[in-house]
Write a protein that holds these residues in place. Structure first.
Motif, mmCIF file in Angstrom:
data_model
loop_
_atom_site.group_PDB
_atom_site.id
_atom_site.type_symbol
_atom_site.label_atom_id
_atom_site.label_comp_id
_atom_site.label_asym_id
_atom_site.label_seq_id
_atom_site.Cartn_x
_atom_site.Cartn_y
_atom_site.Cartn_z
ATOM 1 N N ALA B 84 0.750 -1.052 0.011
ATOM 2 C CA ALA B 84 0.022 -0.039 0.105
ATOM 3 C C ALA B 84 0.753 1.394 -0.090
ATOM 4 N N PRO B 85 0.440 2.190 -0.958
ATOM 5 C CA PRO B 85 1.402 3.318 -0.889
ATOM 6 C C PRO B 85 1.227 3.956 0.579
ATOM 7 N N PRO B 86 2.311 4.754 0.851
ATOM 8 C CA PRO B 86 2.284 5.471 2.337
ATOM 9 C C PRO B 86 1.303 6.781 1.896
ATOM 10 N N ALA B 87 1.055 7.301 3.226
ATOM 11 C CA ALA B 87 0.166 8.407 3.226
ATOM 12 C C ALA B 87 1.108 9.855 3.092
ATOM 13 N N PHE B 88 0.586 10.710 2.419
ATOM 14 C CA PHE B 88 1.264 11.967 1.888
ATOM 15 C C PHE B 88 1.082 13.145 2.882
ATOM 16 N N PRO B 89 1.870 13.157 4.023
ATOM 17 C CA PRO B 89 1.837 14.225 4.803
ATOM 18 C C PRO B 89 1.735 15.618 4.224
ATOM 19 N N PHE B 90 2.397 15.835 2.985
ATOM 20 C CA PHE B 90 2.573 16.818 2.181
ATOM 21 C C PHE B 90 1.374 17.230 1.655
ATOM 22 N N LEU B 91 0.231 16.407 1.500
ATOM 23 C CA LEU B 91 -0.982 16.932 0.920
ATOM 24 C C LEU B 91 -1.806 17.330 2.061
ATOM 25 N N ASP B 92 -1.569 17.067 3.188
ATOM 26 C CA ASP B 92 -2.174 17.511 4.230
ATOM 27 C C ASP B 92 -4.015 17.400 4.156
ATOM 28 N N LEU B 93 -4.136 16.163 3.839
ATOM 29 C CA LEU B 93 -5.615 15.616 3.603
ATOM 30 C C LEU B 93 -6.194 15.698 5.022
ATOM 31 N N ALA B 94 -7.279 15.854 4.891
ATOM 32 C CA ALA B 94 -8.139 15.871 6.385
ATOM 33 C C ALA B 94 -8.497 14.414 6.340
ATOM 34 N N GLY B 96 -10.984 11.701 7.019
ATOM 35 C CA GLY B 96 -12.091 11.374 6.333
ATOM 36 C C GLY B 96 -12.191 11.909 4.832
ATOM 37 N N ASP B 97 -10.978 12.492 4.534
ATOM 38 C CA ASP B 97 -11.063 12.572 3.125
ATOM 39 C C ASP B 97 -10.921 11.571 2.149
ATOM 40 N N PRO B 98 -11.444 11.536 1.039
ATOM 41 C CA PRO B 98 -11.189 10.134 0.236
ATOM 42 C C PRO B 98 -9.900 9.863 -0.018
ATOM 43 N N PRO B 99 -9.480 8.549 -0.201
ATOM 44 C CA PRO B 99 -7.992 8.162 -0.239
ATOM 45 C C PRO B 99 -7.671 8.597 -1.626
ATOM 46 N N LEU B 100 -6.424 8.930 -1.793
ATOM 47 C CA LEU B 100 -5.964 9.225 -3.345
ATOM 48 C C LEU B 100 -6.015 7.805 -4.185
ATOM 49 N N PRO B 101 -6.393 7.988 -5.225
ATOM 50 C CA PRO B 101 -6.470 6.743 -6.280
ATOM 51 C C PRO B 101 -4.967 6.346 -6.462
ATOM 52 N N ARG B 102 -4.937 4.845 -6.355
ATOM 53 C CA ARG B 102 -3.423 4.455 -6.339
ATOM 54 C C ARG B 102 -2.378 4.875 -7.648
ATOM 55 N N LEU B 162 -9.965 16.443 -10.457
ATOM 56 C CA LEU B 162 -10.465 16.707 -9.008
ATOM 57 C C LEU B 162 -10.154 15.383 -8.201
ATOM 58 N N LEU B 163 -9.690 15.619 -7.072
ATOM 59 C CA LEU B 163 -9.222 14.770 -6.138
ATOM 60 C C LEU B 163 -10.130 14.926 -4.958
ATOM 61 N N ALA B 164 -10.338 16.162 -4.289
ATOM 62 C CA ALA B 164 -11.087 16.404 -3.267
ATOM 63 C C ALA B 164 -11.705 17.798 -3.390
ATOM 64 N N ARG B 194 -17.600 26.181 -1.714
ATOM 65 C CA ARG B 194 -17.523 26.940 -0.658
ATOM 66 C C ARG B 194 -17.283 25.850 0.650
ATOM 67 N N ASP B 195 -17.600 24.711 0.290
ATOM 68 C CA ASP B 195 -17.791 23.651 1.631
ATOM 69 C C ASP B 195 -16.503 23.003 1.868
ATOM 70 N N ALA B 196 -15.571 23.072 0.844
ATOM 71 C CA ALA B 196 -14.214 22.143 1.183
ATOM 72 C C ALA B 196 -12.891 22.641 0.474
ATOM 73 N N VAL B 197 -11.809 22.539 1.035
ATOM 74 C CA VAL B 197 -10.706 22.476 -0.109
ATOM 75 C C VAL B 197 -10.602 21.754 -0.979
ATOM 76 N N CYS B 198 -10.188 22.304 -2.271
ATOM 77 C CA CYS B 198 -10.327 21.685 -3.496
ATOM 78 C C CYS B 198 -8.775 21.259 -3.711
ATOM 79 N N LEU B 199 -8.446 19.930 -3.987
ATOM 80 C CA LEU B 199 -7.271 19.428 -4.439
ATOM 81 C C LEU B 199 -7.322 18.818 -5.762
ATOM 82 N N CYS B 200 -6.428 19.316 -6.617
ATOM 83 C CA CYS B 200 -6.463 18.802 -8.159
ATOM 84 C C CYS B 200 -5.145 18.201 -8.457
#
Lengths: 192, 224
Positions: B84-94, B96-102, B162-164, B194-200
Protein backbone atom coordinates in the motif's frame (compact mmCIF):
# COMPACT_ATOMS: atom_id res chain seq x y z
CA UNK A 1 -8.06 -14.42 -39.26
CA UNK A 2 -10.48 -15.08 -42.05
CA UNK A 3 -13.49 -12.85 -41.69
CA UNK A 4 -15.60 -15.28 -43.73
CA UNK A 5 -15.20 -18.00 -41.16
CA UNK A 6 -16.41 -16.52 -37.90
CA UNK A 7 -16.86 -19.96 -36.34
CA UNK A 8 -13.30 -21.01 -37.05
CA UNK A 9 -12.05 -17.65 -35.78
CA UNK A 10 -14.05 -18.03 -32.63
CA UNK A 11 -12.80 -21.57 -32.04
CA UNK A 12 -9.21 -20.37 -32.46
CA UNK A 13 -9.82 -17.51 -30.07
CA UNK A 14 -11.27 -19.88 -27.45
CA UNK A 15 -8.37 -22.31 -27.88
CA UNK A 16 -5.80 -19.56 -27.28
CA UNK A 17 -7.67 -18.33 -24.20
CA UNK A 18 -7.72 -21.94 -22.94
CA UNK A 19 -3.92 -22.06 -23.33
CA UNK A 20 -3.49 -19.14 -20.92
CA UNK A 21 -5.91 -20.75 -18.49
CA UNK A 22 -3.96 -24.03 -18.68
CA UNK A 23 -0.74 -22.18 -17.80
CA UNK A 24 -2.47 -20.64 -14.81
CA UNK A 25 -4.08 -23.89 -13.69
CA UNK A 26 -1.13 -26.30 -13.97
CA UNK A 27 1.84 -24.50 -15.52
CA UNK A 28 1.12 -26.29 -18.80
CA UNK A 29 4.26 -26.12 -20.95
CA UNK A 30 2.62 -27.45 -24.09
CA UNK A 31 -0.05 -24.77 -23.90
CA UNK A 32 2.68 -22.19 -23.41
CA UNK A 33 4.57 -23.46 -26.47
CA UNK A 34 1.42 -23.18 -28.56
CA UNK A 35 0.74 -19.65 -27.30
CA UNK A 36 4.35 -18.71 -27.97
CA UNK A 37 4.21 -20.12 -31.49
CA UNK A 38 1.11 -18.11 -32.30
CA UNK A 39 1.84 -14.80 -30.58
CA UNK A 40 5.60 -14.33 -30.22
CA UNK A 41 6.18 -13.64 -33.96
CA UNK A 42 3.20 -11.25 -33.98
CA UNK A 43 4.35 -9.39 -30.89
CA UNK A 44 7.76 -9.11 -32.53
CA UNK A 45 6.14 -7.58 -35.62
CA UNK A 46 4.25 -5.11 -33.40
CA UNK A 47 7.38 -4.08 -31.50
CA UNK A 48 9.29 -3.59 -34.75
CA UNK A 49 6.47 -1.43 -36.08
CA UNK A 50 6.70 0.72 -32.95
CA UNK A 51 10.35 1.39 -33.69
CA UNK A 52 12.41 -1.38 -32.09
CA UNK A 53 15.17 -3.01 -34.15
CA UNK A 54 14.78 -6.78 -34.65
CA UNK A 55 17.23 -7.65 -31.84
CA UNK A 56 15.53 -5.42 -29.31
CA UNK A 57 12.08 -6.59 -30.41
CA UNK A 58 13.18 -10.20 -29.91
CA UNK A 59 14.41 -9.40 -26.41
CA UNK A 60 11.22 -7.57 -25.49
CA UNK A 61 9.04 -10.42 -26.75
CA UNK A 62 10.98 -12.92 -24.62
CA UNK A 63 10.51 -10.71 -21.57
CA UNK A 64 6.83 -10.25 -22.37
CA UNK A 65 6.35 -14.03 -22.73
CA UNK A 66 7.98 -14.60 -19.33
CA UNK A 67 5.41 -12.17 -17.92
CA UNK A 68 2.65 -14.09 -19.72
CA UNK A 69 3.75 -17.22 -17.84
CA UNK A 70 3.87 -15.39 -14.51
CA UNK A 71 0.67 -13.41 -14.88
CA UNK A 72 -1.47 -16.12 -16.48
CA UNK A 73 -3.67 -16.28 -13.39
CA UNK A 74 -4.75 -12.66 -13.90
CA UNK A 75 -6.17 -13.42 -17.36
CA UNK A 76 -9.96 -13.39 -17.56
CA UNK A 77 -11.49 -14.28 -20.91
CA UNK A 78 -14.66 -12.41 -19.98
CA UNK A 79 -12.61 -9.21 -19.83
CA UNK A 80 -10.38 -9.53 -22.88
CA UNK A 81 -9.35 -11.86 -25.68
CA UNK A 82 -5.97 -13.61 -25.52
CA UNK A 83 -4.63 -11.32 -28.28
CA UNK A 84 -5.67 -8.20 -26.39
CA UNK A 85 -4.21 -9.42 -23.13
CA UNK A 86 -0.88 -10.17 -24.81
CA UNK A 87 -0.98 -6.81 -26.57
CA UNK A 88 -1.28 -5.01 -23.22
CA UNK A 89 1.67 -6.95 -21.78
CA UNK A 90 3.90 -6.20 -24.78
CA UNK A 91 2.76 -2.56 -24.82
CA UNK A 92 3.62 -2.14 -21.13
CA UNK A 93 7.00 -3.80 -21.58
CA UNK A 94 7.75 -1.39 -24.42
CA UNK A 95 6.85 1.59 -22.25
CA UNK A 96 8.98 0.31 -19.33
CA UNK A 97 12.05 -0.49 -21.37
CA UNK A 98 12.06 1.81 -24.38
CA UNK A 99 10.60 4.93 -22.82
CA UNK A 100 11.93 4.17 -19.33
CA UNK A 101 8.63 5.19 -17.85
CA UNK A 102 6.14 3.31 -15.77
CA UNK A 103 2.73 2.46 -17.00
CA UNK A 104 0.28 3.49 -14.28
CA UNK A 105 -2.51 0.91 -14.14
CA UNK A 106 -5.81 0.76 -12.35
CA UNK A 107 -5.38 -1.46 -9.27
CA UNK A 108 -8.44 -3.70 -8.76
CA UNK A 109 -7.65 -3.76 -5.01
CA UNK A 110 -7.47 0.04 -4.74
CA UNK A 111 -9.70 1.20 -1.84
CA UNK A 112 -10.49 4.25 -4.00
CA UNK A 113 -11.84 2.11 -6.89
CA UNK A 114 -15.39 2.99 -7.92
CA UNK A 115 -17.26 -0.10 -9.08
CA UNK A 116 -19.93 -0.11 -11.78
CA UNK A 117 -23.49 -0.90 -10.85
CA UNK A 118 -23.99 -4.69 -11.10
CA UNK A 119 -24.59 -5.68 -14.74
CA UNK A 120 -27.95 -6.99 -15.82
CA UNK A 121 -28.10 -10.67 -16.82
CA UNK A 122 -28.22 -9.59 -20.44
CA UNK A 123 -25.05 -7.53 -20.11
CA UNK A 124 -23.20 -10.27 -18.26
CA UNK A 125 -24.05 -12.70 -21.04
CA UNK A 126 -22.82 -10.39 -23.74
CA UNK A 127 -19.33 -9.86 -22.33
CA UNK A 128 -17.70 -12.84 -23.98
CA UNK A 129 -18.86 -11.74 -27.42
CA UNK A 130 -17.90 -8.13 -26.94
CA UNK A 131 -14.48 -8.30 -28.56
CA UNK A 132 -15.84 -10.14 -31.61
CA UNK A 133 -18.50 -7.48 -32.13
CA UNK A 134 -15.95 -4.74 -31.71
CA UNK A 135 -13.68 -6.35 -34.25
CA UNK A 136 -16.50 -6.55 -36.75
CA UNK A 137 -17.29 -2.89 -36.06
CA UNK A 138 -13.69 -1.79 -36.62
CA UNK A 139 -13.60 -3.58 -39.95
CA UNK A 140 -16.69 -1.66 -41.04
CA UNK A 141 -15.21 1.77 -40.32
CA UNK A 142 -14.50 4.06 -43.27
CA UNK A 143 -10.96 3.41 -44.50
CA UNK A 144 -9.55 6.79 -43.51
CA UNK A 145 -10.75 6.36 -39.93
CA UNK A 146 -9.70 2.72 -39.53
CA UNK A 147 -6.34 3.62 -40.99
CA UNK A 148 -5.53 6.23 -38.36
CA UNK A 149 -6.90 4.08 -35.55
CA UNK A 150 -4.61 1.28 -36.60
CA UNK A 151 -1.64 3.59 -36.91
CA UNK A 152 -2.20 4.66 -33.31
CA UNK A 153 -2.10 1.02 -32.21
CA UNK A 154 0.31 -0.59 -34.67
CA UNK A 155 2.89 2.09 -34.28
CA UNK A 156 2.03 3.54 -30.89
CA UNK A 157 1.99 7.04 -32.35
CA UNK A 158 0.40 10.03 -30.63
CA UNK A 159 -2.05 12.22 -32.51
CA UNK A 160 0.59 14.82 -33.32
CA UNK A 161 3.05 12.16 -34.49
CA UNK A 162 0.40 10.67 -36.79
CA UNK A 163 -0.31 14.14 -38.17
CA UNK A 164 3.38 14.60 -38.89
CA UNK A 165 3.89 11.18 -40.48
CA UNK A 166 0.79 11.46 -42.62
CA UNK A 167 1.22 15.12 -43.50
CA UNK A 168 -2.30 15.81 -42.21
CA UNK A 169 -3.37 18.78 -40.09
CA UNK A 170 -3.61 17.81 -36.41
CA UNK A 171 -7.29 18.87 -36.40
CA UNK A 172 -8.05 16.38 -39.19
CA UNK A 173 -6.37 13.53 -37.34
CA UNK A 174 -8.26 14.38 -34.17
CA UNK A 175 -11.64 14.67 -35.86
CA UNK A 176 -11.25 11.42 -37.83
CA UNK A 177 -10.25 9.53 -34.70
CA UNK A 178 -13.11 11.11 -32.79
CA UNK A 179 -15.56 9.99 -35.48
CA UNK A 180 -14.17 6.47 -35.39
CA UNK A 181 -14.37 6.38 -31.63
CA UNK A 182 -17.91 7.73 -31.48
CA UNK A 183 -19.02 5.21 -34.03
CA UNK A 184 -17.44 2.29 -32.20
CA UNK A 185 -18.99 3.41 -28.94
CA UNK A 186 -22.39 3.66 -30.56
CA UNK A 187 -22.12 0.18 -32.03
CA UNK A 188 -20.98 -1.24 -28.71
CA UNK A 189 -23.82 0.48 -26.87
CA UNK A 190 -26.34 -1.09 -29.23
CA UNK A 191 -24.89 -4.51 -28.57
CA UNK A 192 -24.90 -4.49 -24.81
CA UNK B 1 -20.93 9.52 -10.28
CA UNK B 2 -18.29 11.17 -12.39
CA UNK B 3 -19.76 13.57 -14.93
CA UNK B 4 -16.84 14.98 -16.87
CA UNK B 5 -14.55 12.59 -18.70
CA UNK B 6 -11.19 12.88 -20.42
CA UNK B 7 -11.49 13.46 -24.18
CA UNK B 8 -11.38 10.37 -26.40
CA UNK B 9 -7.88 11.19 -27.54
CA UNK B 10 -6.55 10.65 -24.03
CA UNK B 11 -8.33 7.30 -23.60
CA UNK B 12 -7.09 6.24 -27.02
CA UNK B 13 -3.53 7.32 -26.22
CA UNK B 14 -3.67 5.48 -22.91
CA UNK B 15 -4.90 2.29 -24.58
CA UNK B 16 -2.37 2.50 -27.41
CA UNK B 17 0.48 3.32 -25.03
CA UNK B 18 1.43 6.63 -26.62
CA UNK B 19 0.83 8.96 -23.66
CA UNK B 20 3.73 10.16 -21.55
CA UNK B 21 3.74 9.11 -17.91
CA UNK B 22 2.12 12.20 -16.33
CA UNK B 23 -0.75 12.06 -18.83
CA UNK B 24 -1.14 8.32 -18.23
CA UNK B 25 -1.25 8.92 -14.47
CA UNK B 26 -4.07 11.40 -14.97
CA UNK B 27 -6.03 8.96 -17.13
CA UNK B 28 -5.46 5.97 -14.79
CA UNK B 29 -6.58 8.12 -11.85
CA UNK B 30 -9.78 8.94 -13.69
CA UNK B 31 -10.28 5.29 -14.70
CA UNK B 32 -10.04 4.26 -11.03
CA UNK B 33 -13.00 6.54 -10.32
CA UNK B 34 -14.99 5.99 -13.54
CA UNK B 35 -16.22 2.49 -14.48
CA UNK B 36 -17.67 3.76 -17.79
CA UNK B 37 -14.31 4.97 -19.03
CA UNK B 38 -12.68 1.75 -17.80
CA UNK B 39 -14.96 -0.16 -20.10
CA UNK B 40 -14.42 2.22 -23.03
CA UNK B 41 -10.66 1.86 -22.57
CA UNK B 42 -10.93 -1.94 -22.45
CA UNK B 43 -12.80 -1.76 -25.76
CA UNK B 44 -10.04 0.36 -27.24
CA UNK B 45 -7.44 -2.15 -26.12
CA UNK B 46 -9.24 -4.72 -28.24
CA UNK B 47 -8.06 -2.69 -31.23
CA UNK B 48 -4.54 -3.47 -30.05
CA UNK B 49 -5.44 -7.17 -29.95
CA UNK B 50 -6.75 -6.89 -33.47
CA UNK B 51 -3.51 -5.21 -34.55
CA UNK B 52 -1.49 -8.08 -33.07
CA UNK B 53 -3.54 -10.64 -34.95
CA UNK B 54 -3.45 -8.81 -38.26
CA UNK B 55 0.27 -8.09 -38.41
CA UNK B 56 2.41 -10.34 -40.59
CA UNK B 57 4.43 -12.47 -38.15
CA UNK B 58 8.21 -11.98 -37.95
CA UNK B 59 10.09 -15.17 -37.11
CA UNK B 60 11.66 -15.43 -33.67
CA UNK B 61 15.14 -16.87 -33.26
CA UNK B 62 15.13 -20.70 -33.18
CA UNK B 63 16.25 -20.76 -29.53
CA UNK B 64 13.75 -18.17 -28.27
CA UNK B 65 11.20 -20.61 -26.88
CA UNK B 66 13.79 -22.71 -25.04
CA UNK B 67 15.36 -19.55 -23.52
CA UNK B 68 11.99 -18.42 -22.23
CA UNK B 69 11.19 -21.91 -20.94
CA UNK B 70 14.50 -21.98 -19.09
CA UNK B 71 13.79 -18.58 -17.57
CA UNK B 72 10.39 -19.60 -16.23
CA UNK B 73 11.49 -23.06 -15.03
CA UNK B 74 10.61 -23.41 -11.39
CA UNK B 75 9.51 -19.78 -11.16
CA UNK B 76 6.34 -19.08 -9.28
CA UNK B 77 3.66 -17.41 -11.35
CA UNK B 78 2.00 -15.79 -8.35
CA UNK B 79 1.85 -12.03 -8.51
CA UNK B 80 3.69 -10.18 -5.79
CA UNK B 81 1.46 -8.35 -3.37
CA UNK B 82 1.66 -4.66 -3.98
CA UNK B 83 2.53 -2.60 -0.94
CA UNK B 84 0.00 0.00 0.00
CA UNK B 85 1.40 3.41 -0.87
CA UNK B 86 2.27 5.57 2.12
CA UNK B 87 0.19 8.54 3.12
CA UNK B 88 1.34 11.93 1.96
CA UNK B 89 1.72 14.31 4.88
CA UNK B 90 2.68 16.85 2.25
CA UNK B 91 -0.85 16.85 0.85
CA UNK B 92 -2.32 17.68 4.20
CA UNK B 93 -5.45 15.64 3.54
CA UNK B 94 -8.06 15.96 6.24
CA UNK B 95 -9.23 12.92 8.20
CA UNK B 96 -12.17 11.46 6.33
CA UNK B 97 -10.99 12.76 2.96
CA UNK B 98 -11.35 10.11 0.28
CA UNK B 99 -8.12 8.18 -0.38
CA UNK B 100 -5.87 9.15 -3.28
CA UNK B 101 -6.38 6.76 -6.19
CA UNK B 102 -3.40 4.40 -6.36
CA UNK B 103 -2.06 5.31 -9.80
CA UNK B 104 -1.53 8.86 -8.52
CA UNK B 105 -0.35 7.83 -5.03
CA UNK B 106 2.20 5.46 -6.54
CA UNK B 107 3.38 8.13 -8.95
CA UNK B 108 3.76 10.76 -6.21
CA UNK B 109 5.63 8.22 -4.16
CA UNK B 110 8.05 7.51 -6.97
CA UNK B 111 8.40 10.94 -8.51
CA UNK B 112 10.17 12.28 -5.45
CA UNK B 113 9.50 15.22 -3.21
CA UNK B 114 7.35 17.83 -4.88
CA UNK B 115 8.55 21.38 -5.00
CA UNK B 116 7.19 23.49 -2.17
CA UNK B 117 3.65 24.83 -2.33
CA UNK B 118 3.87 28.16 -4.06
CA UNK B 119 1.14 30.74 -3.67
CA UNK B 120 -0.11 31.80 -7.08
CA UNK B 121 -2.82 34.10 -5.74
CA UNK B 122 -4.44 34.41 -2.34
CA UNK B 123 -6.14 31.07 -1.65
CA UNK B 124 -4.48 29.30 -4.56
CA UNK B 125 -1.35 27.22 -4.20
CA UNK B 126 0.50 25.05 -6.64
CA UNK B 127 3.27 22.48 -6.18
CA UNK B 128 5.11 21.40 -9.28
CA UNK B 129 6.16 17.75 -9.33
CA UNK B 130 9.52 16.66 -10.60
CA UNK B 131 8.95 16.01 -14.31
CA UNK B 132 10.92 13.14 -15.79
CA UNK B 133 8.85 12.63 -18.90
CA UNK B 134 9.44 14.16 -22.30
CA UNK B 135 6.02 15.75 -22.31
CA UNK B 136 3.56 16.77 -19.63
CA UNK B 137 4.31 19.00 -16.65
CA UNK B 138 2.62 17.53 -13.58
CA UNK B 139 1.59 19.56 -10.57
CA UNK B 140 -0.81 19.62 -7.66
CA UNK B 141 -3.07 22.57 -6.94
CA UNK B 142 -5.14 23.38 -3.91
CA UNK B 143 -7.71 26.10 -3.66
CA UNK B 144 -9.27 27.34 -0.43
CA UNK B 145 -13.07 27.17 -0.21
CA UNK B 146 -14.76 29.85 -2.30
CA UNK B 147 -11.57 31.22 -3.85
CA UNK B 148 -11.29 31.75 -7.59
CA UNK B 149 -8.49 30.41 -9.70
CA UNK B 150 -7.11 33.16 -11.95
CA UNK B 151 -8.62 33.29 -15.39
CA UNK B 152 -6.25 31.65 -17.79
CA UNK B 153 -5.93 30.52 -21.35
CA UNK B 154 -3.80 27.64 -22.43
CA UNK B 155 -0.90 27.24 -24.71
CA UNK B 156 -1.03 23.56 -25.55
CA UNK B 157 -3.21 21.25 -23.49
CA UNK B 158 -4.16 21.22 -19.85
CA UNK B 159 -6.12 18.63 -17.91
CA UNK B 160 -7.23 18.92 -14.32
CA UNK B 161 -8.59 16.01 -12.30
CA UNK B 162 -10.44 16.72 -9.08
CA UNK B 163 -9.32 14.64 -6.11
CA UNK B 164 -11.18 16.32 -3.25
CA UNK B 165 -13.59 19.20 -2.94
CA UNK B 166 -14.98 20.70 -6.10
CA UNK B 167 -15.10 23.72 -8.35
CA UNK B 168 -17.36 25.34 -10.89
CA UNK B 169 -15.94 26.93 -13.99
CA UNK B 170 -18.95 28.29 -15.84
CA UNK B 171 -19.08 25.15 -18.00
CA UNK B 172 -19.97 22.83 -15.15
CA UNK B 173 -19.73 21.70 -11.59
CA UNK B 174 -16.68 19.51 -11.06
CA UNK B 175 -16.27 16.95 -8.28
CA UNK B 176 -13.98 14.04 -7.38
CA UNK B 177 -12.93 12.13 -10.48
CA UNK B 178 -14.12 14.77 -12.95
CA UNK B 179 -11.66 15.92 -15.58
CA UNK B 180 -11.58 19.40 -17.03
CA UNK B 181 -9.66 19.47 -20.30
CA UNK B 182 -8.66 22.54 -22.28
CA UNK B 183 -6.64 22.58 -25.46
CA UNK B 184 -6.15 26.22 -26.23
CA UNK B 185 -9.68 27.08 -27.27
CA UNK B 186 -11.21 27.73 -23.87
CA UNK B 187 -10.91 30.42 -21.32
CA UNK B 188 -12.31 29.46 -17.99
CA UNK B 189 -12.52 30.77 -14.47
CA UNK B 190 -12.92 28.00 -11.92
CA UNK B 191 -14.18 28.91 -8.46
CA UNK B 192 -13.75 26.43 -5.61
CA UNK B 193 -16.88 25.21 -3.88
CA UNK B 194 -17.53 26.88 -0.54
CA UNK B 195 -17.65 23.73 1.58
CA UNK B 196 -14.16 22.24 1.27
CA UNK B 197 -10.58 22.72 0.15
CA UNK B 198 -10.26 21.72 -3.47
CA UNK B 199 -7.35 19.47 -4.41
CA UNK B 200 -6.45 18.73 -8.02
CA UNK B 201 -3.79 17.01 -10.08
CA UNK B 202 -2.90 18.93 -13.20
CA UNK B 203 -0.93 18.07 -16.32
CA UNK B 204 0.00 20.71 -18.86
CA UNK B 205 1.99 20.50 -22.03
CA UNK B 206 2.93 24.14 -22.00
CA UNK B 207 3.08 26.82 -19.33
CA UNK B 208 -0.28 28.26 -18.38
CA UNK B 209 -0.71 31.80 -19.58
CA UNK B 210 -2.83 33.95 -17.32
CA UNK B 211 -5.08 36.65 -18.69
CA UNK B 212 -6.37 39.74 -16.92
CA UNK B 213 -4.36 42.35 -15.03
CA UNK B 214 -3.16 40.12 -12.22
CA UNK B 215 -2.52 37.39 -14.74
CA UNK B 216 -0.25 39.65 -16.74
CA UNK B 217 1.76 40.30 -13.61
CA UNK B 218 1.98 36.58 -12.96
CA UNK B 219 3.16 35.98 -16.49
CA UNK B 220 5.99 38.42 -15.84
CA UNK B 221 6.97 36.40 -12.79
CA UNK B 222 6.61 33.11 -14.62
CA UNK B 223 9.01 34.25 -17.26
CA UNK B 224 11.70 35.15 -14.75
Amino acid sequence: MDRNQPDAAEAERDALAACIEAIAAHQDREAFARLFGHFAPRLKAYLMRTGSDPGKAEELVQEAMILVWRKAATFDRRQASAATWLFTIARNRRIDVIRRERRPEVDPMDPALVNPPPPSAEEAMGTGQRDLRLRAAIRELPVEQADLLQQAFYEGLSHSEIAEVRGLPLGTVKSRLRLAFTRLRKIMAEHI
Amino acid sequence: MVQFHPPDELLLGYAAGSLSEPWSVLVATHLTLCPDCRRATADLEEIGGLAIEDLAPVAMSPTALSSVMAAVAGASYAEGVQDAPPAFPFLDLAVGDPPLPRPLATYLNRAGTPHAWRTLLPGVQEAALPAHAASGRPSLMRIRPGYPVPQHTHVGSEAIILLAGGFSDGLGDYRRGDVSFADGRHEHRPVAHRDAVCLCFIVTDAPVRFTGVIGRLLNVFNRS
